[in-house]
Design a protein around this motif. Structure first.
Motif, PDB file in Angstrom:
ATOM      1  N   TRP A  36       0.857  -1.186   0.000  1.00  0.00           N
ATOM      2  CA  TRP A  36       0.000   0.000   0.000  1.00  0.00           C
ATOM      3  C   TRP A  36       0.893   1.236   0.000  1.00  0.00           C
ATOM      4  O   TRP A  36       1.867   1.302   0.765  1.00  0.00           O
ATOM      5  CB  TRP A  36      -0.910   0.025   1.221  1.00  0.00           C
ATOM      6  N   ARG A  38       0.609   5.767  -0.585  1.00  0.00           N
ATOM      7  CA  ARG A  38      -0.317   6.895  -0.577  1.00  0.00           C
ATOM      8  C   ARG A  38       0.357   8.119  -1.167  1.00  0.00           C
ATOM      9  O   ARG A  38       1.578   8.236  -1.165  1.00  0.00           O
ATOM     10  CB  ARG A  38      -0.811   7.185   0.835  1.00  0.00           C
ATOM     11  N   GLU A  46       4.283   7.760  -1.350  1.00  0.00           N
ATOM     12  CA  GLU A  46       5.097   7.220  -0.271  1.00  0.00           C
ATOM     13  C   GLU A  46       4.600   5.853   0.173  1.00  0.00           C
ATOM     14  O   GLU A  46       3.408   5.548   0.112  1.00  0.00           O
ATOM     15  CB  GLU A  46       5.115   8.171   0.932  1.00  0.00           C
ATOM     16  N   VAL A  48       3.495   2.851   2.524  1.00  0.00           N
ATOM     17  CA  VAL A  48       2.709   2.731   3.750  1.00  0.00           C
ATOM     18  C   VAL A  48       2.974   1.379   4.402  1.00  0.00           C
ATOM     19  O   VAL A  48       3.347   1.304   5.565  1.00  0.00           O
ATOM     20  CB  VAL A  48       1.209   2.894   3.456  1.00  0.00           C
ATOM     21  N   TYR A  60       6.133  -1.816   7.627  1.00  0.00           N
ATOM     22  CA  TYR A  60       5.378  -0.579   7.764  1.00  0.00           C
ATOM     23  C   TYR A  60       6.280   0.639   7.731  1.00  0.00           C
ATOM     24  O   TYR A  60       7.417   0.599   8.201  1.00  0.00           O
ATOM     25  CB  TYR A  60       4.605  -0.569   9.090  1.00  0.00           C
ATOM     26  N   SER A  63       5.630   6.168  10.076  1.00  0.00           N
ATOM     27  CA  SER A  63       4.521   7.087  10.326  1.00  0.00           C
ATOM     28  C   SER A  63       3.200   6.370  10.609  1.00  0.00           C
ATOM     29  O   SER A  63       2.278   6.981  11.152  1.00  0.00           O
ATOM     30  CB  SER A  63       4.343   8.020   9.135  1.00  0.00           C
ATOM     31  N   VAL A  64       3.095   5.093  10.242  1.00  0.00           N
ATOM     32  CA  VAL A  64       1.834   4.374  10.442  1.00  0.00           C
ATOM     33  C   VAL A  64       1.979   3.179  11.372  1.00  0.00           C
ATOM     34  O   VAL A  64       0.984   2.536  11.720  1.00  0.00           O
ATOM     35  CB  VAL A  64       1.231   3.899   9.095  1.00  0.00           C
ATOM     36  N   MET A  83      -6.911   0.793   9.052  1.00  0.00           N
ATOM     37  CA  MET A  83      -6.326   2.055   9.495  1.00  0.00           C
ATOM     38  C   MET A  83      -7.079   2.538  10.719  1.00  0.00           C
ATOM     39  O   MET A  83      -8.277   2.847  10.643  1.00  0.00           O
ATOM     40  CB  MET A  83      -6.404   3.088   8.373  1.00  0.00           C
ATOM     41  N   ASP A  90      -2.903  11.737   7.468  1.00  0.00           N
ATOM     42  CA  ASP A  90      -3.088  10.506   6.706  1.00  0.00           C
ATOM     43  C   ASP A  90      -3.924  10.742   5.442  1.00  0.00           C
ATOM     44  O   ASP A  90      -4.081   9.830   4.630  1.00  0.00           O
ATOM     45  CB  ASP A  90      -3.781   9.445   7.563  1.00  0.00           C
ATOM     46  N   TYR A  94      -4.909   6.518  -1.620  1.00  0.00           N
ATOM     47  CA  TYR A  94      -4.219   5.286  -1.266  1.00  0.00           C
ATOM     48  C   TYR A  94      -4.266   4.308  -2.439  1.00  0.00           C
ATOM     49  O   TYR A  94      -5.335   4.073  -3.022  1.00  0.00           O
ATOM     50  CB  TYR A  94      -4.859   4.665  -0.032  1.00  0.00           C
TER      51      TYR A  94
END
Length: 122
Positions: A36, A38, A46, A48, A60, A63-64, A83, A90, A94
């Motif tokens: 994934w 986004r 970037e 995810v 990951y 940031s997430v 999420m 965010d 996506y």
């Protein structure tokens, strides 16, 4: 060829949750690492999260980490992104992607979906 179709995006308040889905068709889904990414307006795409093919190792972005969870169901040819604790930062389109190597770099992925918008209001 692999066709990817994302769904599940929408508008949510900060602190809320969304679950994105990406349905694949075409070649054997389990042959591909799924990722994934986004992209927010004016920013580069970037990384995810990513999940490996069989062992289901997950990766990951910092940031997430701790808020998002990637999973896959090979029998359904679908990858998910749960999420939680969403933040305004965010907000982005996506995209899911299929590739051969679990990598944070977009060029490592061969196939891309059309994207789904996620908007987090403050």
């Amino acid at each position: 060829q692999v066709q990817l179709v994302e769904s599940g995006g929408g508008l949510v308040q900060a602190g809320g949750s969304l679950r994105l889905s990406c349905a694949a068709s075409g070649r054997t889904f389990s042959n591909y690492v799924m990722g994934w990414f986004r992209q927010a307006p004016g920013k580069e795409r970037e990384f995810v999260a990513a999940i490996s093919r069989i062992v289901l190792s997950t990766y990951y972005a910092d940031s997430v980490k701790g808020r998002f969870t990637i999973s896959r169901e090979n029998a359904k040819s679908t990858v998910y992104l749960q999420m939680d604790s969403l933040k305004p930062e965010d907000t982005a389109v996506y995209y899911c992607a299929a590739g051969r190597v679990a990598s944070p770099s977009p060029p490592a992925y061969d196939y891309w979906g059309q994207g789904t918008q996620v908007t987090v209001s403050s």
